[in-house]
Design a protein around this motif. Structure first.
Motif, short mmCIF file in Angstrom:
data_model
loop_
_atom_site.label_atom_id
_atom_site.label_comp_id
_atom_site.label_asym_id
_atom_site.label_seq_id
_atom_site.Cartn_x
_atom_site.Cartn_y
_atom_site.Cartn_z
N GLN A 65 0.83 -1.21 0.00
CA GLN A 65 0.00 0.00 0.00
C GLN A 65 0.86 1.25 0.00
O GLN A 65 0.45 2.28 -0.52
CB GLN A 65 -0.96 -0.02 1.18
CG GLN A 65 -1.96 -1.16 0.97
CD GLN A 65 -3.11 -1.14 1.91
OE1 GLN A 65 -2.91 -1.01 3.12
NE2 GLN A 65 -4.32 -1.29 1.39
N LEU A 66 2.05 1.12 0.59
CA LEU A 66 3.07 2.17 0.52
C LEU A 66 2.62 3.51 1.09
O LEU A 66 3.08 4.56 0.64
CB LEU A 66 3.53 2.37 -0.94
CG LEU A 66 4.00 1.14 -1.69
CD1 LEU A 66 4.42 1.51 -3.11
CD2 LEU A 66 5.17 0.47 -0.98
N GLU A 67 1.71 3.46 2.04
CA GLU A 67 1.21 4.73 2.60
C GLU A 67 2.30 5.44 3.41
O GLU A 67 2.33 6.66 3.49
CB GLU A 67 -0.01 4.50 3.51
CG GLU A 67 -1.17 3.79 2.84
CD GLU A 67 -1.97 4.69 1.91
OE1 GLU A 67 -1.62 5.87 1.80
OE2 GLU A 67 -2.93 4.18 1.29
N SER A 68 3.20 4.66 4.02
CA SER A 68 4.14 5.30 4.95
C SER A 68 5.62 5.19 4.54
O SER A 68 6.42 6.00 4.98
CB SER A 68 3.97 4.69 6.34
OG SER A 68 4.11 3.29 6.23
N GLY A 69 5.98 4.21 3.70
CA GLY A 69 7.40 3.99 3.42
C GLY A 69 8.04 5.09 2.58
O GLY A 69 7.36 6.00 2.07
N THR A 70 9.35 5.02 2.45
CA THR A 70 10.06 5.97 1.57
C THR A 70 10.89 5.19 0.56
O THR A 70 11.10 3.99 0.71
CB THR A 70 11.00 6.90 2.36
OG1 THR A 70 12.00 6.10 3.00
CG2 THR A 70 10.24 7.72 3.38
N TYR A 71 11.35 5.89 -0.45
CA TYR A 71 12.19 5.29 -1.49
C TYR A 71 13.23 6.35 -1.89
O TYR A 71 12.88 7.52 -2.04
CB TYR A 71 11.33 4.89 -2.69
CG TYR A 71 12.09 4.09 -3.72
CD1 TYR A 71 12.26 2.72 -3.58
CD2 TYR A 71 12.67 4.73 -4.82
CE1 TYR A 71 12.98 1.99 -4.52
CE2 TYR A 71 13.39 4.00 -5.76
CZ TYR A 71 13.54 2.63 -5.60
OH TYR A 71 14.26 1.92 -6.52
N PRO A 72 14.50 5.94 -2.07
CA PRO A 72 15.52 6.93 -2.44
C PRO A 72 15.37 7.38 -3.90
O PRO A 72 15.37 6.55 -4.80
CB PRO A 72 16.84 6.18 -2.23
CG PRO A 72 16.48 4.73 -2.30
CD PRO A 72 15.05 4.59 -1.91
N VAL A 73 15.24 8.66 -4.08
CA VAL A 73 15.06 9.20 -5.43
C VAL A 73 16.25 10.11 -5.77
O VAL A 73 16.61 10.99 -4.99
CB VAL A 73 13.75 10.01 -5.53
CG1 VAL A 73 13.62 10.70 -6.88
CG2 VAL A 73 12.57 9.10 -5.29
N LEU A 74 16.84 9.86 -6.91
CA LEU A 74 17.97 10.69 -7.35
C LEU A 74 17.42 12.03 -7.84
O LEU A 74 16.60 12.05 -8.76
CB LEU A 74 18.67 9.95 -8.48
CG LEU A 74 20.17 10.13 -8.62
CD1 LEU A 74 20.88 9.86 -7.31
CD2 LEU A 74 20.70 9.19 -9.69
N ARG A 75 17.84 13.10 -7.19
CA ARG A 75 17.26 14.41 -7.51
C ARG A 75 18.35 15.43 -7.72
O ARG A 75 19.51 15.22 -7.36
CB ARG A 75 16.37 14.87 -6.37
CG ARG A 75 15.32 13.86 -5.99
CD ARG A 75 14.18 14.50 -5.29
NE ARG A 75 13.44 15.39 -6.20
CZ ARG A 75 12.29 15.96 -5.89
NH1 ARG A 75 11.76 15.77 -4.70
NH2 ARG A 75 11.68 16.75 -6.74
N LEU A 76 17.94 16.56 -8.29
CA LEU A 76 18.84 17.68 -8.47
C LEU A 76 18.56 18.66 -7.35
O LEU A 76 17.51 19.31 -7.34
CB LEU A 76 18.55 18.31 -9.83
CG LEU A 76 19.53 19.32 -10.34
CD1 LEU A 76 20.87 18.66 -10.65
CD2 LEU A 76 18.97 19.95 -11.63
N GLN B 266 21.80 14.21 -6.04
CA GLN B 266 21.89 13.42 -4.82
C GLN B 266 20.60 12.66 -4.52
O GLN B 266 19.53 13.01 -5.02
CB GLN B 266 22.29 14.30 -3.64
CG GLN B 266 21.65 15.67 -3.64
CD GLN B 266 22.29 16.56 -2.58
OE1 GLN B 266 22.37 16.19 -1.43
NE2 GLN B 266 22.74 17.74 -2.98
N ASN B 267 20.75 11.62 -3.71
CA ASN B 267 19.59 10.82 -3.33
C ASN B 267 18.80 11.53 -2.25
O ASN B 267 19.37 12.11 -1.33
CB ASN B 267 20.08 9.48 -2.76
CG ASN B 267 19.99 8.40 -3.83
OD1 ASN B 267 19.00 8.34 -4.58
ND2 ASN B 267 21.00 7.58 -3.91
#
Ligand code: BYC
Length: 480
Positions: free
Chosen positions: A336-347, A353-354
């Protein structure tokens, strides 16, 4: 009716009981002539009268679903095939997790579902349009046949999506089905919907790179849609994936055979330096640095197909139970992923950076990460071939920030290692990363047809085995 076997009685072979579903059958029969007109206008140029040794799906039984025979392409049996229904299937993710999978469109998610189906559908004819001129320069009858196999099956995948639109979306579905025949790859006024499907596929190296990288996006997206709580979409995608595997095989082995021929020619001529481009080209084969540039181009264009790294659309589609993750059924979490996080490569502040982001919003990024892993596996196999010849060269996938038009990195220019460049530096160096006009001209200069059974153009090695175990000199296409 036995769901494994396909009903061939009407104009449209199917395993969805079209004979009993008069409304949908009539709608599809009305759409059929427009499809054939599109195929004649935008499908493979020439060769429409030729006899092509094609596989046609005759069942959806994984143990034996296809038969091979000579077919004229306009007479190919474009059928509607759904994988067998899984009894008692449940929605496996999102807020409806655990509810019975839907056999009809859930009203509140109608627009989102239609959009996903239309986008998927739009890519199928687009790829046929992109590849329509390639028959004229095929390096062998074996390759010509593989091109046409891919083309007719992309046509069938269009049918698969049009069936869903006509059956489940009433008048809007009918309009969308018409729209799919109206848009044209690369047309400035009526382009196809996603960027990569408006690019040219001008030569066979491009074709193999496209089927390796872009068809693999197809695989990932179909895998995600195969998880859908809307059961007809899930079933149709599951069967499409069976066919898709061959398309990626064509891409992977196509590039492998080009690499093999290049390395072989270099060894025979005593050239050890893969960067001596002029010397390698004089042998009439494609140098490895140019292949790297082509891989950079097709990989980066395909990354754009995953959308923005952070996407509300993707979050909504997951939450609604319409589009899952890659192999959702094998993942171990709450789905359901309501609470978890995921590392996203961003500017962030001009640096890549993640950043931990809400997992639900990061689903495009996650699917893209799975895609990169899948891409790397085949690249590793290409490198094994190069290594086997003892040539010091390694093909590498560029950094995900390189040459992007969608998402986080579309606002910057980065090199293939992910180092951000000024506009001036990019202008100066882009020819090091992407095929230049002269690279393209060189590749084009090699593209001469080889239509004699068992013969291959000088820049590509023959395959290890034939299609359907046919011998090396088999006449895969009888040109007429
Ligand atoms: N080009 O929320 P975002 C295949 C638009 S290939 C142009 O980040 P979302 C095949 C987006 O539409 C697989 N526009 O995107 C391979 C949205 O516009 P709206 C095809 C783009 O929705 C070879 C806005 O930007 N199947 O089968 O999360 C041969 C904001 O976007 C692009 C699918 O793609 C782009 N590249 O993700 C033959 C599956 N990217 O709505 C066949 C169905 C984004 O605000 N499609 N935009 O006007 C999807 O799941 C999603 O639509 C996407 C985009 C993954 C494509």
């Amino acid at each position: 009716m036995n769901i494994m076997n396909v009903d061939y009685d009407g104009i449209i072979p199917n395993n969805v009981g079209l004979n009993q579903d008069i409304r949908v059958r009539k709608a599809l029969e009305r759409w059929h002539p427009g499809y054939l007109d599109w195929w004649q206008d935008m499908g493979p140029e020439g060769f429409q009268q030729s006899l092509v040794y094609l596989r046609t799906a005759v069942s959806v039984d994984p143990k034996g679903w296809a038969k091979f025979d000579y077919v004229r392409m306009p007479e190919y049996k474009w059928g509607i095939l759904l994988a067998p229904q899984v009894e008692d299937r449940k929605v496996a993710f999102g807020s409806h997790r655990g509810e019975k999978a839907w056999q009809e469109v859930p009203g509140e998610h109608r627009a989102m579902l239609r959009r996903l189906i239309v986008i998927q559908g739009d890519t199928e004819p687009a790829s046929v349009e992109q590849q329509r001129h390639l028959g004229k320069t095929a390096p062998s009858l074996y390759d010509l046949r593989n091109l046409f196999q891919v083309n007719v099956e992309e046509g069938r995948h269009l049918w698969a999506m049009v069936y869903l639109l006509q059956k489940y979306f009433g008048a809007d579905g009918r309009d969308e089905a018409e729209g799919l025949l109206q848009r044209r790859s690369g047309d400035p006024d009526t382009p196809r919907m996603l960027g990569a499907f408006n690019e040219k596929t001008p030569d066979w190296l491009s074709f193999f790179m496209f089927t390796y990288f872009t068809d693999r996006d197809g695989k990932m997206q179909l895998e995600a849609l195969a998880q859908s709580g809307f059961d007809p979409l899930s079933r149709t995608c599951r069967f499409m994936l069976t066919e898709e595997a061959h398309h990626m095989f064509v891409g992977e082995t196509g590039v492998t055979r080009i690499i093999e021929r290049t390395c072989q020619a270099m060894k025979e001529a005593g050239i050890d330096d893969p960067h001596d481009v002029a010397a390698v080209r004089r042998l009439g084969v494609i140098d490895l640095p140019t292949m790297q540039k082509k891989a950079n181009l097709h990989f980066s264009l395909s990354l754009d197909l995953f959308g923005n790294e952070i996407s509300t659309n993707a979050a909504n589609a997951f939450h609604a139970g319409l589009k899952g993750r890659y192999r959702e059924d094998r993942l171990k979490d709450d789905h359901q992923l309501e609470s978890g996080t995921y590392p996203v490569l961003r500017l962030i502040d001009g640096r890549i950076q993640n950043e931990e982001s809400p997992a639900l919003s990061a689903l495009n990024m996650r699917l893209r990460d799975d895609y990169v892993v899948d891409c790397n596996a085949g690249v590793g196999r290409w490198n094994k071939v190069i290594e086997g010849f003892g040539i010091p060269f390694e093909i590498k996938l560029p950094h995900v920030a390189f040459h992007r038009h969608i998402g986080e990195f579309s606002s910057v220019k980065a090199d293939t290692d992910g180092v951000i460049l000024s506009d001036g530096e990019w202008e100066k160096r882009q020819g090091d990363f992407l095929p230049s006009d002269s690279d393209r001209d060189f590749i084009e200069s090699l593209m001469h047809p080889q239509y004699e059974p068992g013969r291959f153009a000088g820049w590509i090695a023959p395959p290890k085995v034939g299609i359907d175990n046919k011998p090396g000199d088999f006449e895969y296409v009888k040109i007429m």
